[in-house]
Design an enzyme around this catalytic site. Structure first.
Site, PDB file in Angstrom:
ATOM      1  N   LYS A   1       0.824  -1.214   0.000  1.00  0.00           N
ATOM      2  CA  LYS A   1       0.000   0.000   0.000  1.00  0.00           C
ATOM      3  C   LYS A   1       0.859   1.265   0.000  1.00  0.00           C
ATOM      4  O   LYS A   1       0.321   2.370  -0.078  1.00  0.00           O
ATOM      5  CB  LYS A   1      -0.931   0.017   1.211  1.00  0.00           C
ATOM      6  CG  LYS A   1      -2.020  -1.054   1.206  1.00  0.00           C
ATOM      7  CD  LYS A   1      -2.783  -0.951   2.533  1.00  0.00           C
ATOM      8  CE  LYS A   1      -4.168  -1.508   2.502  1.00  0.00           C
ATOM      9  NZ  LYS A   1      -4.809  -1.343   3.844  1.00  0.00           N
TER      10      LYS A   1
ATOM     11  N   LYS B   1       2.352   2.702   2.371  1.00  0.00           N
ATOM     12  CA  LYS B   1       2.047   3.573   3.506  1.00  0.00           C
ATOM     13  C   LYS B   1       2.815   3.059   4.728  1.00  0.00           C
ATOM     14  O   LYS B   1       2.883   1.845   4.943  1.00  0.00           O
ATOM     15  CB  LYS B   1       0.551   3.522   3.858  1.00  0.00           C
ATOM     16  CG  LYS B   1      -0.368   4.061   2.789  1.00  0.00           C
ATOM     17  CD  LYS B   1      -1.765   4.324   3.314  1.00  0.00           C
ATOM     18  CE  LYS B   1      -2.540   3.082   3.632  1.00  0.00           C
ATOM     19  NZ  LYS B   1      -3.983   3.308   3.833  1.00  0.00           N
TER      20      LYS B   1
HETATM   21  N1  CTP Z   1     -12.923   4.609   6.509  1.00  0.00           N
HETATM   22  C1  CTP Z   1     -14.166   5.276   6.555  1.00  0.00           C
HETATM   23  N2  CTP Z   1     -14.198   6.632   6.762  1.00  0.00           N
HETATM   24  C2  CTP Z   1     -13.064   7.330   6.933  1.00  0.00           C
HETATM   25  C3  CTP Z   1     -11.804   6.676   6.895  1.00  0.00           C
HETATM   26  C4  CTP Z   1     -11.777   5.292   6.690  1.00  0.00           C
HETATM   27  O1  CTP Z   1     -15.214   4.652   6.412  1.00  0.00           O
HETATM   28  N3  CTP Z   1     -13.134   8.644   7.116  1.00  0.00           N
HETATM   29  C5  CTP Z   1     -12.901   3.177   6.252  1.00  0.00           C
HETATM   30  C6  CTP Z   1     -12.141   2.801   4.989  1.00  0.00           C
HETATM   31  O2  CTP Z   1     -12.949   3.010   3.839  1.00  0.00           O
HETATM   32  C7  CTP Z   1     -11.818   1.351   5.241  1.00  0.00           C
HETATM   33  C8  CTP Z   1     -11.583   1.320   6.772  1.00  0.00           C
HETATM   34  O3  CTP Z   1     -12.193   2.515   7.278  1.00  0.00           O
HETATM   35  O4  CTP Z   1     -12.925   0.525   4.944  1.00  0.00           O
HETATM   36  C9  CTP Z   1     -10.101   1.304   7.114  1.00  0.00           C
HETATM   37  O5  CTP Z   1      -9.525   2.388   6.431  1.00  0.00           O
HETATM   38  P1  CTP Z   1      -8.014   2.839   6.541  1.00  0.00           P
HETATM   39  O6  CTP Z   1      -7.409   2.868   5.185  1.00  0.00           O
HETATM   40  O7  CTP Z   1      -7.321   2.108   7.610  1.00  0.00           O
HETATM   41  O8  CTP Z   1      -8.263   4.349   7.062  1.00  0.00           O
HETATM   42  P2  CTP Z   1      -7.920   5.752   6.461  1.00  0.00           P
HETATM   43  O9  CTP Z   1      -8.169   6.747   7.550  1.00  0.00           O
HETATM   44  O10 CTP Z   1      -8.639   5.965   5.159  1.00  0.00           O
HETATM   45  O11 CTP Z   1      -6.343   5.642   6.218  1.00  0.00           O
HETATM   46  P3  CTP Z   1      -5.396   6.325   5.127  1.00  0.00           P
HETATM   47  O12 CTP Z   1      -5.545   7.806   5.261  1.00  0.00           O
HETATM   48  O13 CTP Z   1      -4.022   5.831   5.517  1.00  0.00           O
HETATM   49  O14 CTP Z   1      -5.855   5.791   3.786  1.00  0.00           O
END
Ligand code: CTP
Length: 136
Positions: A48, A50
């Site tokens: 990913k 990240k």
């Molecule tokens: N998710 C969500 N709403 C948000 C952030 C995340 O519904 N505001 C959901 C994502 O769509 C996923 C789950 O939470 O199904 C885990 O997401 P993750 O990628 O760990 O979180 P993010 O905050 O989106 O992380 P990043 O910024 O690193 O992408």
């Protein structure tokens, strides 16, 4: 009553994560189960691109402690089909940022893309901390 599976990194656990997991558990219905695949540090970095602030063991422990979560498994590759068959999963779900990306899993179970919570992400939180910013 269904078995639901979802995947994610859950770094700097925030309200968008909680809402997603609660909605995922609701899909399982009365007596249903929610399994969460938490991305390993290796998978995050190598696949990913990240780097998580919180190590896998702690992210997995936090997610496992939630009332809405029944089981945590490591996500270390893209082979969701293997987990779906192994755990007899009925529904795969994930946030709408992945819309269409997991349609191939429809061969083996139902696929549901859930709406994301607006205005928050681990990436934004990290940027905010770096910049000394607080939005609310
Ligand atoms: N998710 C969500 N709403 C948000 C952030 C995340 O519904 N505001 C959901 C994502 O769509 C996923 C789950 O939470 O199904 C885990 O997401 P993750 O990628 O760990 O979180 P993010 O905050 O989106 O992380 P990043 O910024 O690193 O992408």
């Amino acid at each position: 009553m269904a078995t639901v599976i979802t995947y994610g990194t859950y770094d700097l656990f925030h309200i968008g994560h909680l809402r997603l997991l609660q909605r995922a558990k609701a899909l399982a219905g009365e007596g249903g189960r929610l399994i969460v695949g938490v991305s390993t540090d290796r998978f995050n970095w190598e696949e990913k691109k990240k780097r998580s602030a919180i190590p896998y063991e702690q992210r997995a422990e936090i997610v496992a402690a939630l009332k809405c979560v029944d089981q945590v498994i490591p996500e270390d590759d893209w082979d969701m089909k293997r987990d779906i068959l192994k755990y007899d999963v009925d529904v795969f779900t994930i946030g709408g940022d992945w819309e269409g990306k997991f349609d191939h899993l429809k061969e083996v179970c139902k696929v549901v893309y859930l709406p994301r919570t607006e205005g928050i992400s681990s990436t934004d939180l990290k940027a905010g901390i770096r910049e000394g910013r607080r939005d609310s």
